[in-house]
Design an enzyme around this catalytic site. Structure first.
Site, mmCIF file in Angstrom:
data_model
loop_
_atom_site.group_PDB
_atom_site.id
_atom_site.type_symbol
_atom_site.label_atom_id
_atom_site.label_comp_id
_atom_site.label_asym_id
_atom_site.label_seq_id
_atom_site.Cartn_x
_atom_site.Cartn_y
_atom_site.Cartn_z
ATOM 1 N N ASP A 1 8.898 10.731 -6.601
ATOM 2 C CA ASP A 1 7.478 10.754 -6.258
ATOM 3 C C ASP A 1 7.030 12.190 -5.987
ATOM 4 O O ASP A 1 7.849 13.121 -6.045
ATOM 5 C CB ASP A 1 7.204 9.812 -5.084
ATOM 6 C CG ASP A 1 7.844 10.267 -3.781
ATOM 7 O OD1 ASP A 1 8.802 11.062 -3.833
ATOM 8 O OD2 ASP A 1 7.414 9.818 -2.710
ATOM 9 N N ASP B 1 10.853 12.520 -2.161
ATOM 10 C CA ASP B 1 11.728 11.874 -1.189
ATOM 11 C C ASP B 1 12.073 10.444 -1.614
ATOM 12 O O ASP B 1 12.949 9.818 -1.024
ATOM 13 C CB ASP B 1 11.140 11.905 0.225
ATOM 14 C CG ASP B 1 9.818 11.161 0.365
ATOM 15 O OD1 ASP B 1 9.270 10.677 -0.655
ATOM 16 O OD2 ASP B 1 9.315 11.069 1.508
ATOM 17 N N SER C 1 2.699 11.699 -0.007
ATOM 18 C CA SER C 1 3.796 10.971 -0.629
ATOM 19 C C SER C 1 3.374 10.385 -1.970
ATOM 20 O O SER C 1 3.026 11.112 -2.888
ATOM 21 C CB SER C 1 4.317 9.904 0.335
ATOM 22 O OG SER C 1 5.476 9.282 -0.183
ATOM 23 N N ASP D 1 6.383 14.189 -3.503
ATOM 24 C CA ASP D 1 7.086 15.062 -2.560
ATOM 25 C C ASP D 1 8.600 14.876 -2.640
ATOM 26 O O ASP D 1 9.338 15.390 -1.802
ATOM 27 C CB ASP D 1 6.579 14.866 -1.129
ATOM 28 C CG ASP D 1 6.907 13.502 -0.547
ATOM 29 O OD1 ASP D 1 6.891 12.509 -1.307
ATOM 30 O OD2 ASP D 1 7.173 13.414 0.659
#
Length: 574
Positions: free
Chosen positions: A303, A307, A144, A305
């Site tokens: 960010d 999400d 993340s 990834d």
């Protein structure tokens, strides 16, 4: 075995590659480093793995990834669910493609078909794809928003959400039962492909995902009328959001999208931003520079990834850019989705919105205004995704919107995790709609404060690394739990919730009741005047987090109250 003995075992075992042993030999004289790498096995927690990249039992590497995957495969086989396969995605981080490939080959070696994306994709696309493919489970290789030295491994189940109890504990038990790395199965990719057990997910999945998002647009006419004049600066922070975010905006008609060139390309070293987190103001430095150059209306960052979404908006009152916290952008989108559904006659009588216990409390007022059920869950979007599953299984409520304070939200049910791509789309739609009414997003946010109250939230973190840090975090939590104060920062404590014990205590009368949520190491204080604070160890970083919230008569009053409460909460960790 102690850390040194485990270290020596890795050096002597024929299972580990020579390159791995070379890295271990390089730390032979560093006892502290050996201790940190081997004092424990990298914990497969309730969401999966997360740790620093490197060789060692307490590190993210091909061996710990294989072990986690073998445990998951054993669980899938135990559940007799191996026939439906597993979907796998990964982000831009160092070793993410390699870890995803290791997971796919381990699954294949266990006779479980692996469907893997050929290149980086946002986490919500994994959630979408595994449902489209009818898979049993999914894996995303990502850490993340953590710094570059980290990577991670998150596990999803067939509903598209991250695993929750009791399934998480059952999978953890299977992973922990693997005592010998030699038990772990793997096979060459070519052999797996030839056996039909290693399958690449094609580009048609991208098109299906974006088509699902477009169906969620409420006011296409507003986009047609205003999109051409709306200037948007966007940065993917070297992550997976670049292509899908730009594509959805382009296909909807947003023409003036300016991408931060220095942060456009995927790069797991994150050379322009050491902490690739849209919650961090420093992550917006380059984007805000570009915004001033082009006189942008919106400044957006996702960010690695994709999400989480961070937002700044041009403020006509000051000429500068207003930062939107995750609670602010979540409340703004919640108001937009509910108000416009109502205006269009599409607000169901059994509608529900979902937030977490540490998210902003303006959500309560918004839900009341539109007569929508508000449900609060434990921290973590997996619990919001779980609620969608419950609604569908029990035929009770209809999910409308969900968000958490950490910059994540979900419009629609195409995915069961927070989705920054759909958040970008919804936010830009809202900006176009309000622009048509002569309002900026800053104007609309002020209207929400005036209507619902001046809610303001903060977050304090204490970072404590390593074995000693973990002990200190546990000690702080136990101290707070055993010495509940009568007041914090001048606010009387009305109720104390200990989610680990599953008990809520009324501090005035002493009555006790059930906390009503799964057991978790979380301590929550309901304070007077709608103030609150909460303490919990992070599930992904070596930190203890303190969440704080107040409601003021105006912006200055809210700021003053938050400052006083923050100082008092920080003292709890001393």
């Amino acid at each position: 075995m102690n850390a040194r003995e485990t270290y020596e075992l890795w050096l002597s075992s024929p299972y580990f590659a020579e390159a791995a042993k070379e890295e271990l030999r390089s730390i032979a004289g560093d006892s502290a480093e050996i201790e940190d790498r081997f004092y424990r096995d990298l914990e497969f927690g309730t969401g999966g793995l997360r740790g620093m990249i490197g060789i060692g039992a307490n590190r993210m590497n091909v061996y710990t990834v294989r072990k986690a995957t073998q445990g998951l495969a054993n669980y899938i086989i135990r559940e007799q669910a191996q026939g439906k396969g597993v979907a796998i995605a990964f982000d831009s981080r160092r070793m993410s493609p390699e870890f995803a490939d290791e997971a796919a080959r381990c699954m294949a070696a266990n006779g479980i078909r692996a469907y893997i994306f050929p290149s980086l994709r946002p986490t919500p696309m994994l959630s979408f794809a595994l449902r489209e493919l009818g898979c049993t489970a999914g894996i995303v290789v990502t850490a993340s928003h953590n710094p570059a030295e980290y990577n991670g491994y998150k596990v999803y189940w067939e509903d598209g959400a991250q695993i929750t109890a009791p399934r998480d504990r059952e999978i953890i038990a299977e992973v922990n039962a693997i005592g010998d790395y030699a038990q772990i199965k793997t096979m060459e990719r070519e052999a797996a492909e030839a056996a039909g057990l290693y399958c690449t997910i094609g580009e048609e999945m991208d098109a299906k995902y974006l088509a699902a998002l477009k169906k969620l647009v409420l006011h296409p006419e507003a986009i047609r009328a205003e999109a051409a004049g709306l200037k948007i600066v966007y940065t993917p922070l070297h992550g997976a959001g670049n292509l899908p975010v730009r594509r959805i905006l382009r296909e909807l008609g947003f023409e003036k999208v300016f991408v931060v060139k220095e942060q456009e390309q995927p790069d797991g070293d994150f050379p322009t931003v050491p902490y690739p987190n849209p919650e961090d103001k420093k992550a917006f430095a380059l984007a805000l520079e570009l915004a001033k150059e082009v006189d942008a209306d919106l400044v957006l960052a996702t960010d690695p990834d994709a999400d989480r979404l961070g937002v700044y908006a041009k403020d006509p009152a000051t000429g500068g850019y207003m930062e939107f916290s995750g609670n602010m952008s979540g409340a703004l989108l919640m108001e937009y989705e509910l108000s416009q559904r109502k205006a269009l006659g599409r607000l169901p009588a059994n509608g529900a919105a979902v937030t977490t216990i540490v998210s902003g409390k303006m959500a309560r007022r918004i839900a009341e205004a539109y007569q929508v059920r508000l449900i609060e869950t434990l921290t973590g979007f997996k619990y919001i995704g779980e609620q969608i599953k419950f609604f569908e299984q029990e035929h009770t409520l209809e999910y409308l919107f969900g968000y958490e304070e950490s910059y994540g939200c979900l419009v629609g049910t195409h995915a069961r995790d927070k989705d920054a791509v759909v958040a970008v789309m919804a936010l830009c739609e809202a900006a176009a709609y309000y622009r048509g009414q002569g309002l900026t997003l800053c104007d609309q946010m002020r209207r929400l404060f005036q209507r619902y109250g001046y809610y303001k939230e903060g977050l304090c973190t204490v970072t404590l690394k390593g074995r000693d840090g973990a002990k200190r975090i546990a000690a702080i939590m136990e101290q707070i739990r055993s010495e509940v104060p009568d007041e914090i920062g001048g606010f009387r404590v009305r109720r104390f919730r200990d989610y680990q014990a599953g008990v809520v205590r009324d501090c005035a009368g002493g009555d006790r009741s059930s906390a009503g949520l799964p057991r978790s190491n979380v301590l929550y204080f309901d304070l007077e005047d709608e103030a609150w604070c909460c303490a919990r160890p992070s599930g992904t970083e070596p930190k203890i987090k303190f969440y704080i919230g107040v409601r003021g008569k105006d912006a200055a009053d809210a700021e003053q109250k938050l400052e006083a409460l923050t100082k008092a909460v920080q003292a709890l960790a001393e």
